[in-house]
Design a protein around this motif. Structure first.
Motif, PDB file in Angstrom:
ATOM      1  N   ASP A   1       0.819  -1.221   0.000  1.00 26.84           N
ATOM      2  CA  ASP A   1       0.000   0.000   0.000  1.00 26.84           C
ATOM      3  C   ASP A   1       0.853   1.270   0.000  1.00 26.84           C
ATOM      4  N   ALA A   2       2.082   1.167  -0.467  1.00 29.36           N
ATOM      5  CA  ALA A   2       3.005   2.309  -0.467  1.00 29.36           C
ATOM      6  C   ALA A   2       2.499   3.438  -1.352  1.00 29.36           C
ATOM      7  N   SER A   3       3.000   4.644  -1.042  1.00 30.11           N
ATOM      8  CA  SER A   3       2.682   5.793  -1.890  1.00 30.11           C
ATOM      9  C   SER A   3       3.972   6.481  -2.325  1.00 30.11           C
ATOM     10  N   PHE A   4       3.865   7.119  -3.489  1.00 28.24           N
ATOM     11  CA  PHE A   4       4.995   7.821  -4.094  1.00 28.24           C
ATOM     12  C   PHE A   4       4.448   9.128  -4.631  1.00 28.24           C
ATOM     13  N   TRP A   5       5.110  10.221  -4.272  1.00 24.39           N
ATOM     14  CA  TRP A   5       4.631  11.533  -4.699  1.00 24.39           C
ATOM     15  C   TRP A   5       5.808  12.391  -5.120  1.00 24.39           C
ATOM     16  N   VAL A   6       5.693  12.995  -6.289  1.00 21.52           N
ATOM     17  CA  VAL A   6       6.653  13.981  -6.766  1.00 21.52           C
ATOM     18  C   VAL A   6       5.935  15.322  -6.769  1.00 21.52           C
ATOM     19  N   GLN A   7       6.572  16.303  -6.159  1.00 19.75           N
ATOM     20  CA  GLN A   7       6.008  17.648  -6.052  1.00 19.75           C
ATOM     21  C   GLN A   7       5.416  18.078  -7.393  1.00 19.75           C
ATOM     22  N   GLY A   8       4.165  18.509  -7.365  1.00 25.83           N
ATOM     23  CA  GLY A   8       3.502  19.001  -8.562  1.00 25.83           C
ATOM     24  C   GLY A   8       2.758  17.935  -9.349  1.00 25.83           C
ATOM     25  N   ALA A   9       2.823  16.679  -8.906  1.00 27.36           N
ATOM     26  CA  ALA A   9       2.149  15.587  -9.607  1.00 27.36           C
ATOM     27  C   ALA A   9       1.213  14.870  -8.636  1.00 27.36           C
ATOM     28  N   PRO A  10       0.263  14.104  -9.152  1.00 25.68           N
ATOM     29  CA  PRO A  10      -0.621  13.343  -8.257  1.00 25.68           C
ATOM     30  C   PRO A  10       0.161  12.245  -7.515  1.00 25.68           C
ATOM     31  N   ARG A  11      -0.298  11.916  -6.326  1.00 24.57           N
ATOM     32  CA  ARG A  11       0.298  10.827  -5.544  1.00 24.57           C
ATOM     33  C   ARG A  11      -0.048   9.498  -6.221  1.00 24.57           C
ATOM     34  N   ILE A  12       0.919   8.596  -6.257  1.00 20.12           N
ATOM     35  CA  ILE A  12       0.729   7.265  -6.828  1.00 20.12           C
ATOM     36  C   ILE A  12       0.659   6.283  -5.667  1.00 20.12           C
ATOM     37  N   GLU A  13      -0.337   5.405  -5.679  1.00 19.59           N
ATOM     38  CA  GLU A  13      -0.576   4.499  -4.556  1.00 19.59           C
ATOM     39  C   GLU A  13      -0.588   3.050  -5.028  1.00 19.59           C
ATOM     40  N   GLY A  14       0.117   2.178  -4.307  1.00 17.02           N
ATOM     41  CA  GLY A  14       0.099   0.740  -4.550  1.00 17.02           C
ATOM     42  C   GLY A  14       1.167   0.279  -5.524  1.00 17.02           C
ATOM     43  N   ARG A  15       1.570  -0.977  -5.356  1.00 17.54           N
ATOM     44  CA  ARG A  15       2.680  -1.535  -6.151  1.00 17.54           C
ATOM     45  C   ARG A  15       2.421  -1.529  -7.651  1.00 17.54           C
ATOM     46  N   GLU A  16       1.225  -1.898  -8.075  1.00 24.36           N
ATOM     47  CA  GLU A  16       0.967  -1.976  -9.523  1.00 24.36           C
ATOM     48  C   GLU A  16       1.064  -0.601 -10.168  1.00 24.36           C
ATOM     49  N   ALA A  17       0.490   0.395  -9.528  1.00 34.09           N
ATOM     50  CA  ALA A  17       0.586   1.758 -10.063  1.00 34.09           C
ATOM     51  C   ALA A  17       2.045   2.229 -10.051  1.00 34.09           C
ATOM     52  N   LEU A  18       2.765   1.879  -8.985  1.00 33.96           N
ATOM     53  CA  LEU A  18       4.180   2.250  -8.907  1.00 33.96           C
ATOM     54  C   LEU A  18       4.984   1.573 -10.015  1.00 33.96           C
ATOM     55  N   ARG A  19       4.740   0.289 -10.239  1.00 39.10           N
ATOM     56  CA  ARG A  19       5.458  -0.435 -11.301  1.00 39.10           C
ATOM     57  C   ARG A  19       5.257   0.273 -12.642  1.00 39.10           C
ATOM     58  N   GLY A  20       4.018   0.631 -12.943  1.00 36.16           N
ATOM     59  CA  GLY A  20       3.734   1.332 -14.197  1.00 36.16           C
ATOM     60  C   GLY A  20       4.452   2.665 -14.282  1.00 36.16           C
ATOM     61  N   HIS A  21       4.476   3.391 -13.172  1.00 34.84           N
ATOM     62  CA  HIS A  21       5.144   4.691 -13.146  1.00 34.84           C
ATOM     63  C   HIS A  21       6.648   4.541 -13.385  1.00 34.84           C
ATOM     64  N   PHE A  22       7.281   3.599 -12.690  1.00 36.45           N
ATOM     65  CA  PHE A  22       8.729   3.425 -12.835  1.00 36.45           C
ATOM     66  C   PHE A  22       9.091   2.888 -14.218  1.00 36.45           C
ATOM     67  N   ALA A  23       8.242   2.049 -14.801  1.00 38.14           N
ATOM     68  CA  ALA A  23       8.479   1.568 -16.168  1.00 38.14           C
ATOM     69  C   ALA A  23       8.408   2.732 -17.161  1.00 38.14           C
ATOM     70  N   LYS A  24       7.451   3.626 -16.951  1.00 35.69           N
ATOM     71  CA  LYS A  24       7.310   4.796 -17.829  1.00 35.69           C
ATOM     72  C   LYS A  24       8.540   5.702 -17.732  1.00 35.69           C
ATOM     73  N   LEU A  25       9.033   5.925 -16.507  1.00 32.30           N
ATOM     74  CA  LEU A  25      10.231   6.745 -16.331  1.00 32.30           C
ATOM     75  C   LEU A  25      11.437   6.125 -17.022  1.00 32.30           C
ATOM     76  N   ALA A  26      11.601   4.819 -16.885  1.00 31.18           N
ATOM     77  CA  ALA A  26      12.727   4.126 -17.520  1.00 31.18           C
ATOM     78  C   ALA A  26      12.656   4.265 -19.040  1.00 31.18           C
ATOM     79  N   ALA A  27      11.454   4.122 -19.592  1.00 30.10           N
ATOM     80  CA  ALA A  27      11.281   4.238 -21.040  1.00 30.10           C
ATOM     81  C   ALA A  27      11.503   5.671 -21.513  1.00 30.10           C
ATOM     82  N   GLN A  28      11.068   6.638 -20.738  1.00 27.57           N
ATOM     83  CA  GLN A  28      11.162   8.038 -21.145  1.00 27.57           C
ATOM     84  C   GLN A  28      12.584   8.579 -21.051  1.00 27.57           C
ATOM     85  N   PHE A  29      13.294   8.238 -19.980  1.00 27.42           N
ATOM     86  CA  PHE A  29      14.586   8.871 -19.734  1.00 27.42           C
ATOM     87  C   PHE A  29      15.779   7.943 -19.895  1.00 27.42           C
ATOM     88  N   GLY A  30      15.563   6.655 -19.935  1.00 33.95           N
ATOM     89  CA  GLY A  30      16.705   5.749 -19.977  1.00 33.95           C
ATOM     90  C   GLY A  30      17.530   5.917 -18.715  1.00 33.95           C
TER      91      GLY A  30
END
Length: 145
Positions: free
Chosen positions: A42-71
């Motif tokens: 049930d973890a949460s992740f928040w970057v200033q200025g963006a919506p809070r992300i909650e839960g492992r599945e949402a986090l996995r999607g977020h981190f995958a998107k960052l990896a794809a976008q920025f390498g």
């Protein structure tokens, strides 16, 4: 990277430096599965200025998107401070980008992470504070704004 002295929580159960190191290694590997394995369900992740992300599945999607976008990206540590079941990490994140002319450049964006962990050593909450001026300038130069 300069690191703080090893820190064990007052209860003597958590080696916070080890938890930080494993978290950092998973991020450097750009492996969303390894990253979220360190987070509570049930973890949460928040970057200033963006919506809070909650839960492992949402986090996995977020981190995958960052990896794809920025390498790959890196860090220059300014300060790492441990407390009781948390750490504060002040750093410059280094994005390796290309400008609108295709020229490579390294964008340096100051950030501060505040990370809480539970008694099992899982991240329960991560809040990230960003120098928005530096981020905006870097992303504009790269045509990402």
């Amino acid at each position: 990277m300069p690191v703080a002295a090893r820190s064990v929580s007052p209860a003597g159960q958590l080696d916070l430096q080890d938890l930080f190191d494993r978290n950092h290694a998973a991020r450097e590997a750009l492996d969303p599965d390894k990253i979220v394995a360190l987070y509570a369900a049930d973890a949460s992740f928040w970057v200033q200025g963006a919506p809070r992300i909650e839960g492992r599945e949402a986090l996995r999607g977020h981190f995958a998107k960052l990896a794809a976008q920025f390498g790959r990206f890196g860090w220059d540590t300014r300060r790492l401070v441990f407390g009781d079941r948390h750490w504060v990490f002040e750093y410059d994140i280094l994005f390796y980008l290309k400008d609108s002319n295709g020229e490579a450049f390294t964008a340096r964006v100051p950030m501060v992470d505040i990370v809480d962990v539970n008694d099992d050593g899982e991240v329960t909450r991560k809040d990230v504070f960003v120098d928005n001026e530096a981020r905006q300038a870097a992303f504009q130069r790269a045509g990402l704004a």
